[in-house]
Motif scaffolding. Structure first.
Motif, PDB file in Angstrom:
ATOM      1  N   ARG A 237     -16.029 -19.741  -3.992  1.00  0.00           N
ATOM      2  CA  ARG A 237     -16.087 -21.263  -3.424  1.00  0.00           C
ATOM      3  C   ARG A 237     -14.965 -21.309  -4.316  1.00  0.00           C
ATOM      4  NH1 ARG A 237     -19.589 -24.651  -1.178  1.00  0.00           N
ATOM      5  NH2 ARG A 237     -21.403 -23.139  -0.058  1.00  0.00           N
ATOM      6  N   PHE A 238     -15.185 -21.367  -5.743  1.00  0.00           N
ATOM      7  CA  PHE A 238     -13.565 -21.272  -6.639  1.00  0.00           C
ATOM      8  C   PHE A 238     -12.441 -20.538  -6.337  1.00  0.00           C
ATOM      9  CE2 PHE A 238     -16.989 -22.913  -9.864  1.00  0.00           C
ATOM     10  CZ  PHE A 238     -16.153 -23.228 -10.239  1.00  0.00           C
ATOM     11  N   GLU A 239     -12.821 -18.940  -5.546  1.00  0.00           N
ATOM     12  CA  GLU A 239     -11.712 -18.340  -5.593  1.00  0.00           C
ATOM     13  C   GLU A 239     -11.217 -19.090  -4.371  1.00  0.00           C
ATOM     14  OE1 GLU A 239     -10.755 -13.487  -4.083  1.00  0.00           O
ATOM     15  OE2 GLU A 239     -12.562 -14.332  -4.212  1.00  0.00           O
ATOM     16  N   SER A 240     -12.098 -19.746  -3.007  1.00  0.00           N
ATOM     17  CA  SER A 240     -11.117 -19.781  -1.821  1.00  0.00           C
ATOM     18  C   SER A 240     -10.724 -21.102  -2.302  1.00  0.00           C
ATOM     19  CB  SER A 240     -12.353 -20.663  -1.042  1.00  0.00           C
ATOM     20  OG  SER A 240     -13.646 -20.996  -1.551  1.00  0.00           O
ATOM     21  N   ASP A 241     -10.613 -21.955  -3.674  1.00  0.00           N
ATOM     22  CA  ASP A 241      -9.936 -23.303  -4.456  1.00  0.00           C
ATOM     23  C   ASP A 241      -8.950 -23.288  -4.321  1.00  0.00           C
ATOM     24  OD1 ASP A 241      -9.499 -25.882  -4.280  1.00  0.00           O
ATOM     25  OD2 ASP A 241     -10.519 -25.902  -5.828  1.00  0.00           O
ATOM     26  N   ASN A 242      -8.445 -21.713  -4.686  1.00  0.00           N
ATOM     27  CA  ASN A 242      -7.027 -21.160  -5.090  1.00  0.00           C
ATOM     28  C   ASN A 242      -7.564 -20.577  -6.696  1.00  0.00           C
ATOM     29  OD1 ASN A 242      -5.627 -20.674  -2.337  1.00  0.00           O
ATOM     30  ND2 ASN A 242      -5.073 -22.973  -2.847  1.00  0.00           N
ATOM     31  N   ARG A 243      -8.612 -20.474  -7.027  1.00  0.00           N
ATOM     32  CA  ARG A 243      -8.801 -20.488  -8.396  1.00  0.00           C
ATOM     33  C   ARG A 243      -8.678 -18.837  -8.615  1.00  0.00           C
ATOM     34  NH1 ARG A 243     -11.881 -23.939 -12.042  1.00  0.00           N
ATOM     35  NH2 ARG A 243     -11.723 -22.427 -13.440  1.00  0.00           N
ATOM     36  N   SER A 244      -8.089 -18.500  -9.595  1.00  0.00           N
ATOM     37  CA  SER A 244      -7.634 -17.049  -9.860  1.00  0.00           C
ATOM     38  C   SER A 244      -8.549 -16.671 -11.590  1.00  0.00           C
ATOM     39  CB  SER A 244      -6.154 -17.233  -9.988  1.00  0.00           C
ATOM     40  OG  SER A 244      -5.205 -16.851  -9.373  1.00  0.00           O
ATOM     41  N   TYR A 245      -8.462 -17.283 -12.305  1.00  0.00           N
ATOM     42  CA  TYR A 245      -9.518 -17.199 -13.282  1.00  0.00           C
ATOM     43  C   TYR A 245     -10.999 -18.368 -13.544  1.00  0.00           C
ATOM     44  CZ  TYR A 245      -5.028 -15.478 -13.707  1.00  0.00           C
ATOM     45  OH  TYR A 245      -3.374 -15.922 -13.873  1.00  0.00           O
ATOM     46  N   LEU A 246     -12.083 -17.316 -14.221  1.00  0.00           N
ATOM     47  CA  LEU A 246     -12.914 -17.570 -14.333  1.00  0.00           C
ATOM     48  C   LEU A 246     -13.305 -17.310 -15.463  1.00  0.00           C
ATOM     49  CD1 LEU A 246     -15.008 -19.610 -12.807  1.00  0.00           C
ATOM     50  CD2 LEU A 246     -16.834 -18.069 -11.672  1.00  0.00           C
ATOM     51  N   THR A 247     -14.099 -17.803 -16.446  1.00  0.00           N
ATOM     52  CA  THR A 247     -14.553 -17.383 -17.482  1.00  0.00           C
ATOM     53  C   THR A 247     -16.133 -17.826 -18.086  1.00  0.00           C
ATOM     54  OG1 THR A 247     -12.786 -17.671 -18.894  1.00  0.00           O
ATOM     55  CG2 THR A 247     -14.520 -17.373 -19.959  1.00  0.00           C
ATOM     56  N   ILE A 248     -16.491 -16.862 -17.562  1.00  0.00           N
ATOM     57  CA  ILE A 248     -18.258 -16.946 -18.465  1.00  0.00           C
ATOM     58  C   ILE A 248     -18.146 -16.399 -20.080  1.00  0.00           C
ATOM     59  CG2 ILE A 248     -20.457 -17.052 -17.312  1.00  0.00           C
ATOM     60  CD1 ILE A 248     -19.070 -18.182 -14.843  1.00  0.00           C
ATOM     61  N   ALA A 249     -19.343 -17.633 -20.639  1.00  0.00           N
ATOM     62  CA  ALA A 249     -19.479 -17.777 -22.018  1.00  0.00           C
ATOM     63  C   ALA A 249     -20.806 -17.681 -21.856  1.00  0.00           C
ATOM     64  CB  ALA A 249     -18.987 -18.446 -22.598  1.00  0.00           C
TER      65      ALA A 249
END
Length: 285
Positions: A237-249
């Motif tokens: 879903r993030f990728e389809s919303d044009n997000r390039s980066y996701l940080t999981i801590a």
């Protein structure tokens, strides 16, 4: 054409970021006045796309306050020209920056005979607010050393895939603070702790003994499954919303055992799904 604008607090690592991007093939310019930003794009980048197909520009508080206030308009204008523009904003804890200046003995650009360093940092943060609020990527370098920052930037900007989401899995210890640049934070402190087993205390979540200990705990398997399911469900879903980066801590008490094991396990799983997986263990030195 690709344009990366690097900004942030003095002492947060902007020079390292520009050096790293230069190593990745970017044409880099430090401290370009905001008033010249659009002219540079129009009369340099667009006139010679072969030379400036990948360009990085540093913008900081050495610009005048009013010029920085005009930055959002310049950024919108550049993007309207069809330039693939990403804004990276770098920051760090105030006490960390004060320590860095103390160690390097460099002068902050906004300090004067009557203005101490701490006050200059407060002014700088306010001056850069119009830039920070438009950032595509915020990187907190409080606990990041030179080589970690270079690796992170190379993966995120220099060599990232253009068609898939880049996921950073990061372990940390709550006793040292929560990462400020995380999109999601998961708390693993409720899981069984290998620290209380004397033979495991000096090891980390990368050691076979600790891995065996945690793999045999049902609650750990459930925790790992739930996080993996969540990321697998929502990352697209993030990728389809044009997000390039996701940080999981993922954090535990000290950032040595449980969080390290979980990050390693999750990264191995998602590396079979996407090539753009980055692993970072903040507390492991």
């Amino acid at each position: 054409m690709k344009l990366v604008i690097v900004s942030g607090l003095s002492g947060s690592g902007k020079s390292i970021a520009l050096d790293t991007l230069e190593d990745c093939g970017y044409y880099c310019i430090d401290n370009l006045p905001v008033t010249l930003l659009e002219d540079f794009v129009d009369h340099v980048m667009l006139k010679d796309p072969a030379t400036y197909s990948k360009t990085a520009i540093g913008i900081d508080a050495r610009n005048r306050n009013q010029k920085l206030a005009d930055f959002p308009d310049s950024l919108s204008s550049i993007r309207n020209k069809g330039i693939d523009c990403e804004l990276v904003y770098m920051e760090a804890d105030e006490n960390i920056i004060l320590k860095r200046y103390s160690e390097t003995r460099r002068r902050h650009p906004l300090t004067t005979e009557s203005r101490p360093l701490r006050e200059a940092l407060e002014i700088e943060r306010e001056m850069l607010r119009p830039v920070a609020t438009r950032a595509d990527i915020v990187i907190d370098t409080s606990f990041t050393h030179y080589h970690q920052l270079r690796d992170l930037l190379k993966n995120r900007l220099g060599e990232k895939g253009k068609s898939s989401l880049s996921i950073l899995f990061q372990s940390f210890g709550f006793k040292y603070g929560i990462p400020l640049d995380a999109d999601f934070v998961f708390d693993a402190r409720s899981l069984p702790n290998p620290y209380w087993a004397p033979e495991l205390r000096g090891l980390t979540g990368k050691h076979a003994e600790v891995i065996d200990f945690l793999q045999n705990e049902v609650i750990v398997k459930e925790f790992l499954h739930d996080i993996g399911y969540f990321i697998g469900r929502w990352a697209p879903r993030f990728e389809s919303d044009n997000r390039s980066y996701l940080t999981i801590a993922i954090g535990c008490t000290g950032g040595q055992h449980r969080s390290v094991y979980l990050v390693e396990a999750l990264s191995k799983h998602f590396q079979t799904i996407t090539p753009n997986v980055i692993v970072r263990h903040r507390e492991l030195r």
